[in-house]
Design a protein around this motif. Sequence first.
Motif, PDB file in Angstrom:
ATOM      1  N   GLN A   1     -15.193  -8.398   2.669  1.00  0.00           N
ATOM      2  CA  GLN A   1     -15.447  -7.084   3.250  1.00  0.00           C
ATOM      3  C   GLN A   1     -14.216  -6.180   3.149  1.00  0.00           C
ATOM      4  O   GLN A   1     -14.338  -4.968   2.900  1.00  0.00           O
ATOM      5  CB  GLN A   1     -15.886  -7.233   4.706  1.00  0.00           C
ATOM      6  CG  GLN A   1     -16.268  -5.931   5.391  1.00  0.00           C
ATOM      7  CD  GLN A   1     -17.485  -5.262   4.775  1.00  0.00           C
ATOM      8  OE1 GLN A   1     -18.199  -5.854   3.977  1.00  0.00           O
ATOM      9  NE2 GLN A   1     -17.713  -4.002   5.136  1.00  0.00           N
ATOM     10  N   LEU A   2     -13.031  -6.758   3.322  1.00  0.00           N
ATOM     11  CA  LEU A   2     -11.806  -5.974   3.151  1.00  0.00           C
ATOM     12  C   LEU A   2     -11.696  -5.448   1.725  1.00  0.00           C
ATOM     13  O   LEU A   2     -11.302  -4.291   1.495  1.00  0.00           O
ATOM     14  CB  LEU A   2     -10.587  -6.827   3.495  1.00  0.00           C
ATOM     15  CG  LEU A   2     -10.356  -7.137   4.981  1.00  0.00           C
ATOM     16  CD1 LEU A   2      -9.181  -8.093   5.152  1.00  0.00           C
ATOM     17  CD2 LEU A   2     -10.119  -5.854   5.773  1.00  0.00           C
ATOM     18  N   LEU A   3     -12.051  -6.290   0.747  1.00  0.00           N
ATOM     19  CA  LEU A   3     -12.026  -5.862  -0.651  1.00  0.00           C
ATOM     20  C   LEU A   3     -13.030  -4.738  -0.889  1.00  0.00           C
ATOM     21  O   LEU A   3     -12.743  -3.772  -1.620  1.00  0.00           O
ATOM     22  CB  LEU A   3     -12.327  -7.051  -1.566  1.00  0.00           C
ATOM     23  CG  LEU A   3     -12.336  -6.773  -3.069  1.00  0.00           C
ATOM     24  CD1 LEU A   3     -10.998  -6.205  -3.524  1.00  0.00           C
ATOM     25  CD2 LEU A   3     -12.688  -8.047  -3.849  1.00  0.00           C
TER      26      LEU A   3
ATOM     27  N   LEU B   1     -14.046  -2.504   1.301  1.00  0.00           N
ATOM     28  CA  LEU B   1     -13.513  -1.276   1.892  1.00  0.00           C
ATOM     29  C   LEU B   1     -12.392  -0.679   1.037  1.00  0.00           C
ATOM     30  O   LEU B   1     -12.290   0.541   0.884  1.00  0.00           O
ATOM     31  CB  LEU B   1     -13.003  -1.563   3.303  1.00  0.00           C
ATOM     32  CG  LEU B   1     -14.080  -1.990   4.325  1.00  0.00           C
ATOM     33  CD1 LEU B   1     -13.436  -2.337   5.657  1.00  0.00           C
ATOM     34  CD2 LEU B   1     -15.127  -0.897   4.499  1.00  0.00           C
ATOM     35  N   ILE B   2     -11.551  -1.545   0.474  1.00  0.00           N
ATOM     36  CA  ILE B   2     -10.465  -1.054  -0.382  1.00  0.00           C
ATOM     37  C   ILE B   2     -11.030  -0.389  -1.638  1.00  0.00           C
ATOM     38  O   ILE B   2     -10.614   0.723  -2.011  1.00  0.00           O
ATOM     39  CB  ILE B   2      -9.517  -2.202  -0.764  1.00  0.00           C
ATOM     40  CG1 ILE B   2      -8.749  -2.680   0.476  1.00  0.00           C
ATOM     41  CG2 ILE B   2      -8.536  -1.768  -1.849  1.00  0.00           C
ATOM     42  CD1 ILE B   2      -7.947  -3.946   0.243  1.00  0.00           C
ATOM     43  N   LEU B   3     -11.991  -1.048  -2.278  1.00  0.00           N
ATOM     44  CA  LEU B   3     -12.585  -0.496  -3.500  1.00  0.00           C
ATOM     45  C   LEU B   3     -13.352   0.786  -3.212  1.00  0.00           C
ATOM     46  O   LEU B   3     -13.334   1.730  -4.006  1.00  0.00           O
ATOM     47  CB  LEU B   3     -13.507  -1.535  -4.146  1.00  0.00           C
ATOM     48  CG  LEU B   3     -12.812  -2.775  -4.734  1.00  0.00           C
ATOM     49  CD1 LEU B   3     -13.832  -3.771  -5.241  1.00  0.00           C
ATOM     50  CD2 LEU B   3     -11.852  -2.383  -5.844  1.00  0.00           C
ATOM     51  N   THR B   4     -14.023   0.823  -2.061  1.00  0.00           N
ATOM     52  CA  THR B   4     -14.732   2.046  -1.676  1.00  0.00           C
ATOM     53  C   THR B   4     -13.741   3.199  -1.476  1.00  0.00           C
ATOM     54  O   THR B   4     -13.993   4.336  -1.886  1.00  0.00           O
ATOM     55  CB  THR B   4     -15.542   1.822  -0.390  1.00  0.00           C
ATOM     56  OG1 THR B   4     -16.453   0.731  -0.584  1.00  0.00           O
ATOM     57  CG2 THR B   4     -16.337   3.060  -0.027  1.00  0.00           C
ATOM     58  N   GLY B   5     -12.612   2.883  -0.854  1.00  0.00           N
ATOM     59  CA  GLY B   5     -11.589   3.898  -0.663  1.00  0.00           C
ATOM     60  C   GLY B   5     -11.003   4.407  -1.965  1.00  0.00           C
ATOM     61  O   GLY B   5     -10.521   5.549  -2.048  1.00  0.00           O
ATOM     62  N   LEU B   6     -11.061   3.572  -3.012  1.00  0.00           N
ATOM     63  CA  LEU B   6     -10.556   3.970  -4.330  1.00  0.00           C
ATOM     64  C   LEU B   6     -11.603   4.718  -5.151  1.00  0.00           C
ATOM     65  O   LEU B   6     -11.331   5.085  -6.302  1.00  0.00           O
ATOM     66  CB  LEU B   6     -10.088   2.733  -5.097  1.00  0.00           C
ATOM     67  CG  LEU B   6      -8.857   2.009  -4.520  1.00  0.00           C
ATOM     68  CD1 LEU B   6      -8.576   0.735  -5.299  1.00  0.00           C
ATOM     69  CD2 LEU B   6      -7.643   2.927  -4.521  1.00  0.00           C
TER      70      LEU B   6
END
Length: 428
Positions: A107-109, A111-116
């Motif tokens: 889930q952290l990954l 969120l990070i990819l979504t932020g990118l």
Amino acid sequence: MITNFWKRLPTEQRLLVLFTLAVLFIQVLLLPIPRADQHLLSSDGAYYFAYLRSFLFDGDFSLQNELLIYNQPIAAAEHQMAPESVITYAYAIGSSLVWLPFFVLGQLLVLILTGLGFSLQVNGYSYINEFAVACASIIYGAWGLYFTLRLTQLHFPKHQLWALAAYLGSSSAIYYFIFEPSMSHLNSLFVCAALLYAIEKHHKQKINFTLGLGLGLLLGLAFLVRWQNLVFALYLLRLWPQVQEAPFKRIVGVLCTGLAGFASLASLQLIFWKLTHGQFFLIPQGEGFVDWLHPLWFDILFTTQHGLISWTPVTALAMLGLGLWLYRKPNAAALLYFLLLLINIYTNASVVGDIGGGAAFGMRRFINCFPLFVLGLAALIESIRQRWRPWLYSLFGLLICWNSLFIVQYRLGFIDAIAPLSAYEMSW
């Protein structure tokens, strides 16, 4: 540094690492394949995952919204999770717990990819989340193979690798490593193998509070992953000679510590049942699912509807090996392993409400007995004279080929996944 570490690893551990990496790589290769339900989860795995997602995202175990999210991208009704009117809470929660750190990392990954700027689902049902828990089960299953190797090495130090490779390749376990890792069976293999190895490794040492707590926690986790794993508590009798030598106060203290460790985990399942079914103790699949007085002994072993021996003939060789071990070199370990297998057969034969295990490849409920079967094959190899062993290894090879072809037919739909098969389908 990594090279030196790799060189120091024993050969069997290197092979296990390579096997794990190969299976994980296969999972990556399978990702682009279109799926009718657009999920990486399979069968019961959808419910283990839903329990975890519901608790983390909603703080409860109500699956109504999980049902809607899961079924949203699905066109064919037969691939959907059960309708809301028959939502089931019949599955154990242990897999959800052991998946937790992997799910969080996934889930952290996300969120990070979504932020990118990547377009991903952030509701917990992305491919990344589902892939993370599949990888978790594969890694736990690989640890189960490691503990099985170590356990077998304690009894048959020259044959553990041959026995493990033979059983892994010719049983249902390899199917669940590659095609359905989101089920609970690899997690079950891990915790049962760890429990047996821990007991066997420490059975000559004086009992202490640390050992009692550790074994209690392992047994509690085994119960959480699959309730029938509780029968592996029988192997605690291996510690009986050390118990007899210990002072009474220490025995009481270690027993209380072990029970506390077991209860701290096992109680989570009872609380879950209380929240979802209204009572702490029950058979959540309903009345008639289990009949302890009328077990289907023949069916569990020989039915063409996923029978243990009919679908996985190598188990007959493993049972023979356990019997020869007990007959030729009778000892407490051999007796307890043999009894454990019999009790597991009885337990699964008593599940008369679903003797075939649904859409299973083989009798998947016996994957928790993986260490017992590997021990049986190792005992069989040792009992055979050196000049005859190549013939046995050739038989193992044939069984691996037969199992592989069976998997191909199963995956391609050439044979029915649920109904009993005909003699022609079983043989040809």
